[in-house]
Motif scaffolding. Sequence first.
Motif, PDB file in Angstrom:
ATOM      1  N   THR A   3       2.547  -0.638   8.094  1.00 46.63           N
ATOM      2  CA  THR A   3       3.047   0.586   8.716  1.00 46.63           C
ATOM      3  C   THR A   3       3.809   0.264  10.006  1.00 46.63           C
ATOM      4  O   THR A   3       4.891   0.806  10.248  1.00 46.63           O
ATOM      5  N   SER A  40      -2.436  -2.751   5.604  1.00 42.87           N
ATOM      6  CA  SER A  40      -1.894  -1.383   5.634  1.00 42.87           C
ATOM      7  C   SER A  40      -1.391  -1.021   7.026  1.00 42.87           C
ATOM      8  O   SER A  40      -0.286  -0.488   7.180  1.00 42.87           O
ATOM      9  N   PHE A  67       9.456   1.625   2.647  1.00 40.91           N
ATOM     10  CA  PHE A  67       8.237   2.412   2.762  1.00 40.91           C
ATOM     11  C   PHE A  67       7.270   2.098   1.611  1.00 40.91           C
ATOM     12  O   PHE A  67       6.071   1.942   1.830  1.00 40.91           O
ATOM     13  N   GLN A  68       7.793   1.999   0.390  1.00 39.57           N
ATOM     14  CA  GLN A  68       6.952   1.705  -0.775  1.00 39.57           C
ATOM     15  C   GLN A  68       6.266   0.350  -0.642  1.00 39.57           C
ATOM     16  O   GLN A  68       5.071   0.218  -0.895  1.00 39.57           O
ATOM     17  N   HIS A  69       7.029  -0.675  -0.264  1.00 42.40           N
ATOM     18  CA  HIS A  69       6.485  -2.038  -0.226  1.00 42.40           C
ATOM     19  C   HIS A  69       5.595  -2.300   0.988  1.00 42.40           C
ATOM     20  O   HIS A  69       4.629  -3.064   0.884  1.00 42.40           O
ATOM     21  N   GLN A  89      13.333   4.169   1.461  1.00 43.02           N
ATOM     22  CA  GLN A  89      12.277   4.456   0.491  1.00 43.02           C
ATOM     23  C   GLN A  89      11.657   3.166  -0.047  1.00 43.02           C
ATOM     24  O   GLN A  89      10.439   3.059  -0.199  1.00 43.02           O
ATOM     25  N   VAL A 109       4.101   0.185   3.112  1.00 41.04           N
ATOM     26  CA  VAL A 109       3.079   1.181   3.439  1.00 41.04           C
ATOM     27  C   VAL A 109       2.280   1.599   2.200  1.00 41.04           C
ATOM     28  O   VAL A 109       1.052   1.526   2.190  1.00 41.04           O
ATOM     29  N   VAL A 110       2.959   2.012   1.150  1.00 41.89           N
ATOM     30  CA  VAL A 110       2.280   2.603  -0.007  1.00 41.89           C
ATOM     31  C   VAL A 110       1.483   1.566  -0.792  1.00 41.89           C
ATOM     32  O   VAL A 110       0.310   1.791  -1.126  1.00 41.89           O
ATOM     33  N   LYS A 111       2.088   0.431  -1.116  1.00 40.16           N
ATOM     34  CA  LYS A 111       1.377  -0.587  -1.909  1.00 40.16           C
ATOM     35  C   LYS A 111       0.109  -1.105  -1.230  1.00 40.16           C
ATOM     36  O   LYS A 111      -0.945  -1.160  -1.850  1.00 40.16           O
ATOM     37  N   ALA A 125      -1.672   0.429   1.024  1.00 39.91           N
ATOM     38  CA  ALA A 125      -2.625   1.539   1.120  1.00 39.91           C
ATOM     39  C   ALA A 125      -3.295   1.803  -0.226  1.00 39.91           C
ATOM     40  O   ALA A 125      -4.507   2.027  -0.291  1.00 39.91           O
ATOM     41  N   LYS A 126      -2.537   1.766  -1.316  1.00 37.92           N
ATOM     42  CA  LYS A 126      -3.133   1.947  -2.644  1.00 37.92           C
ATOM     43  C   LYS A 126      -4.096   0.811  -2.957  1.00 37.92           C
ATOM     44  O   LYS A 126      -5.165   1.038  -3.529  1.00 37.92           O
TER      45      LYS A 126
END
Length: 99
Positions: free
Chosen positions: A59, A55, A79-81, A76, A83-85, A87-88
């Motif tokens: 970032t 994560s 950011f999804q690939h 976008q 940071v978000v993935k 982190a989830k």
Amino acid sequence: MFKITKQFVVLVLIVTLVLVPFGSAALAKDQHDEEKGIRMATDIVLVRPLGFVASVGGTVLAIVALPFSLLGGNTQEVFQHLVVKPAKFTFVRPLGDFD
């Protein structure tokens, strides 16, 4: 006398055959619980810390890639690939669930 012994043996055999599947189901449940415990321990000790590193690294990479993604118009998606993935996977996913 022999008839009573024969009936007793048949009764014991029937009870045994009826109860054996319950015993194997209990054994399978114990093995499943043990496997789930091992998966949870592995998740806590190994996978979650690696997910945290991913994560933070994602970032940092997203920040480094920001000028290029702005030029490419895919901010976008980056950011999804990055940071978000991760982190989830690290913070939202149920403990011991690797799917």
